[in-house]
Motif scaffolding. Structure first.
Motif, PDB file in Angstrom:
ATOM      1  N   PRO A 292       0.817  -1.231   0.000  1.00 11.45           N
ATOM      2  CA  PRO A 292       0.000   0.000   0.000  1.00 11.45           C
ATOM      3  C   PRO A 292       0.846   1.274   0.000  1.00 11.45           C
ATOM      4  CG  PRO A 292      -0.814  -1.557   1.645  1.00 11.45           C
ATOM      5  CD  PRO A 292       0.507  -2.083   1.152  1.00 11.45           C
ATOM      6  N   LEU A 293       1.973   1.245   0.716  1.00 15.27           N
ATOM      7  CA  LEU A 293       2.852   2.412   0.733  1.00 15.27           C
ATOM      8  C   LEU A 293       3.407   2.686  -0.658  1.00 15.27           C
ATOM      9  CD1 LEU A 293       4.418   4.632   2.203  1.00 15.27           C
ATOM     10  CD2 LEU A 293       6.174   2.916   2.744  1.00 15.27           C
ATOM     11  N   MET A 294       3.826   1.631  -1.349  1.00 17.76           N
ATOM     12  CA  MET A 294       4.360   1.798  -2.701  1.00 17.76           C
ATOM     13  C   MET A 294       3.286   2.310  -3.660  1.00 17.76           C
ATOM     14  SD  MET A 294       7.103   1.503  -4.589  1.00 17.76           S
ATOM     15  CE  MET A 294       8.255   0.315  -3.901  1.00 17.76           C
ATOM     16  N   LEU A 295       2.073   1.796  -3.521  1.00 15.01           N
ATOM     17  CA  LEU A 295       0.967   2.290  -4.342  1.00 15.01           C
ATOM     18  C   LEU A 295       0.759   3.783  -4.110  1.00 15.01           C
ATOM     19  CD1 LEU A 295      -1.744  -0.524  -4.020  1.00 15.01           C
ATOM     20  CD2 LEU A 295      -0.739   0.301  -6.155  1.00 15.01           C
ATOM     21  N   ALA A 296       0.782   4.188  -2.841  1.00 15.89           N
ATOM     22  CA  ALA A 296       0.577   5.603  -2.493  1.00 15.89           C
ATOM     23  C   ALA A 296       1.684   6.469  -3.082  1.00 15.89           C
ATOM     24  CB  ALA A 296       0.513   5.769  -0.982  1.00 15.89           C
ATOM     25  N   ILE A 297       2.932   6.037  -2.934  1.00 11.59           N
ATOM     26  CA  ILE A 297       4.067   6.824  -3.453  1.00 11.59           C
ATOM     27  C   ILE A 297       3.974   6.956  -4.969  1.00 11.59           C
ATOM     28  CG2 ILE A 297       6.567   6.792  -3.793  1.00 11.59           C
ATOM     29  CD1 ILE A 297       6.778   5.496  -0.994  1.00 11.59           C
ATOM     30  N   CYS A 298       3.635   5.866  -5.644  1.00 13.87           N
ATOM     31  CA  CYS A 298       3.511   5.905  -7.117  1.00 13.87           C
ATOM     32  C   CYS A 298       2.408   6.855  -7.550  1.00 13.87           C
ATOM     33  CB  CYS A 298       3.230   4.499  -7.649  1.00 13.87           C
ATOM     34  SG  CYS A 298       4.638   3.370  -7.538  1.00 13.87           S
ATOM     35  N   LEU A 299       1.293   6.856  -6.845  1.00 10.19           N
ATOM     36  CA  LEU A 299       0.179   7.757  -7.184  1.00 10.19           C
ATOM     37  C   LEU A 299       0.558   9.211  -6.947  1.00 10.19           C
ATOM     38  CD1 LEU A 299      -2.691   5.599  -5.686  1.00 10.19           C
ATOM     39  CD2 LEU A 299      -2.612   6.386  -8.052  1.00 10.19           C
ATOM     40  N   LEU A 300       1.337   9.465  -5.904  1.00  8.83           N
ATOM     41  CA  LEU A 300       1.767  10.839  -5.615  1.00  8.83           C
ATOM     42  C   LEU A 300       2.800  11.344  -6.612  1.00  8.83           C
ATOM     43  CD1 LEU A 300       2.074  10.595  -1.710  1.00  8.83           C
ATOM     44  CD2 LEU A 300       0.326  11.859  -3.000  1.00  8.83           C
ATOM     45  N   LEU A 301       3.582  10.420  -7.174  1.00  3.82           N
ATOM     46  CA  LEU A 301       4.636  10.814  -8.110  1.00  3.82           C
ATOM     47  C   LEU A 301       4.215  10.763  -9.581  1.00  3.82           C
ATOM     48  CD1 LEU A 301       7.758   9.031  -6.535  1.00  3.82           C
ATOM     49  CD2 LEU A 301       7.079  11.432  -6.322  1.00  3.82           C
ATOM     50  N   ALA A 302       3.152  10.011  -9.867  1.00  2.00           N
ATOM     51  CA  ALA A 302       2.721   9.843 -11.249  1.00  2.00           C
ATOM     52  C   ALA A 302       2.144  11.137 -11.820  1.00  2.00           C
ATOM     53  CB  ALA A 302       1.686   8.724 -11.336  1.00  2.00           C
ATOM     54  N   LYS A 303       2.150  11.227 -13.141  1.00  2.00           N
ATOM     55  CA  LYS A 303       1.514  12.362 -13.803  1.00  2.00           C
ATOM     56  C   LYS A 303       0.030  12.366 -13.460  1.00  2.00           C
ATOM     57  CE  LYS A 303       0.765  14.373 -18.376  1.00  2.00           C
ATOM     58  NZ  LYS A 303       0.965  14.199 -19.832  1.00  2.00           N
ATOM     59  N   PRO A 304      -0.518  13.494 -12.998  1.00  2.00           N
ATOM     60  CA  PRO A 304      -1.919  13.521 -12.596  1.00  2.00           C
ATOM     61  C   PRO A 304      -2.869  13.071 -13.689  1.00  2.00           C
ATOM     62  CG  PRO A 304      -0.809  15.521 -11.887  1.00  2.00           C
ATOM     63  CD  PRO A 304       0.142  14.791 -12.786  1.00  2.00           C
ATOM     64  N   SER A 305      -3.946  12.431 -13.291  1.00  2.00           N
ATOM     65  CA  SER A 305      -4.965  12.001 -14.235  1.00  2.00           C
ATOM     66  C   SER A 305      -5.642  13.230 -14.836  1.00  2.00           C
ATOM     67  CB  SER A 305      -6.007  11.133 -13.526  1.00  2.00           C
ATOM     68  OG  SER A 305      -7.061  10.796 -14.388  1.00  2.00           O
ATOM     69  N   VAL A 306      -6.005  13.131 -16.107  1.00  2.00           N
ATOM     70  CA  VAL A 306      -6.675  14.273 -16.755  1.00  2.00           C
ATOM     71  C   VAL A 306      -8.157  13.997 -16.947  1.00  2.00           C
ATOM     72  CG1 VAL A 306      -4.630  15.081 -17.947  1.00  2.00           C
ATOM     73  CG2 VAL A 306      -6.048  13.335 -19.022  1.00  2.00           C
TER      74      VAL A 306
END
Length: 306
Positions: A292-306
């Motif tokens: 879950p921590l890795m999922l959270a970090i990836c979502l915070l670092l990924a290009k925002p959804s449009v």
């Protein structure tokens, strides 16, 4: 020499395990961040406080009830299972632990009621369901194999992750449901494996959870199935663009789950090999927390959804 009461109360909270709550709420926030949904940070703080209160309540109530029943006096403790041992070491702390459990439960309910008042009665449904799980887990749910298997995942995944996202954004969507189900499967696996070393003592005290009902071999099969489902869900969600492709990195912690499975299979074959079980317990904690921590970090670092 007896422990100080305040230390025993603190240990009964199982502080080392409270990080899972932080990661669950962070994950809920991370989904909203990636979807560019504005979050009120006072609400985020209240959601985190309610989630921590719920976790502390279930931990302390479990410790108190296991001590009262006598089970806590017979369990062989490991760093990951068997309770904290705080109350057997300091019996005088039992009333304080019970009071903390009730205070935490009340605090959680009060914050939940606040969100019901400002956001709508629909939040009452997951809130009441969560309170029922907390109150009934040790005495009643532990006697129902399937419910005992699923309840931890429902509590932390569907209710804590999904419920937090709902409280923060007033909506549910594919991304939030996928990460909630992934967390649910991982946390159910966490409790499932932790029940293996306690199974014989639990059975003597009237419990009938999945390890007792289905046997260790079948419990290991369930563990493998849940790990596989987590991998499939993450891959499917990225393919459907419900989650960013970067979240495929959250598959990496599942390698620890594969290694955990290898040690569990060794334990099934060699029941005297407690070393294999200890390694499996540790690896399982890594999977349940880091994914879950890795999922959270990836979502915070990924290009925002449009």
């Amino acid at each position: 020499m007896r422990q100080p009461i305040i230390y025993a109360v603190w240990q009964s909270c199982r502080p080392a395990f409270l990080t899972l709550t932080l990661f669950c709420v962070l994950l809920a926030y991370a989904v909203s961040y990636w979807l560019q949904i504005e979050v009120h940070f006072v609400h985020l703080a209240l959601v985190l406080l309610a989630a921590l209160a719920a976790h502390i309540s279930v931990n302390t109530l479990n410790e108190y009830q296991d001590f009262q029943s006598g089970l806590d006096l017979h369990t062989e403790r490991t760093p990951f299972s068997g309770g904290s041992g705080a109350l057997p070491a300091c019996p005088d702390a039992a009333p304080a632990v019970f009071k903390l459990a009730m205070f935490s439960l009340t605090l959680c309910a009060a914050i939940g009621l606040y969100f019901v008042i400002i956001l709508g009665w629909q939040l009452l449904i997951p809130g009441l369901f969560g309170l029922i799980i907390i109150i009934s887990y040790t005495k009643y749910i532990n006697k129902l194999p399937v419910m005992c298997l699923l309840a931890p995942g429902i509590g932390f995944g569907l209710l804590m992750v999904g419920g937090s996202f709902w409280a923060l954004t007033q909506q549910l969507n594919a991304a939030s449901m996928v990460v909630a189900i992934v967390t649910a499967l991982l946390v159910s696996n966490l409790l499932l494996v932790n029940q293996i070393p306690d199974a014989s003592v639990d059975k003597r005290f009237g419990r009938h959870h999945a390890v007792i009902a289905f046997g260790v071999k079948n419990a290991v099969i369930i563990y493998a199935l849940f790990i596989a489902l987590v991998a499939v869900l993450i891959c499917w969600a990225t393919r459907q663009l419900w989650l960013p492709r970067m979240t495929l990195l959250a598959l990496l912690p599942l390698l620890a789950g594969v290694e955990c499975l290898r040690h569990l299979r060794r334990y099934v074959i060699e029941r005297s090999n407690t070393q294999a079980l200890d390694k499996a317990l540790g690896l399982n904690v890594v999977v349940a927390n880091v994914t879950p921590l890795m999922l959270a970090i990836c979502l915070l670092l990924a290009k925002p959804s449009v």
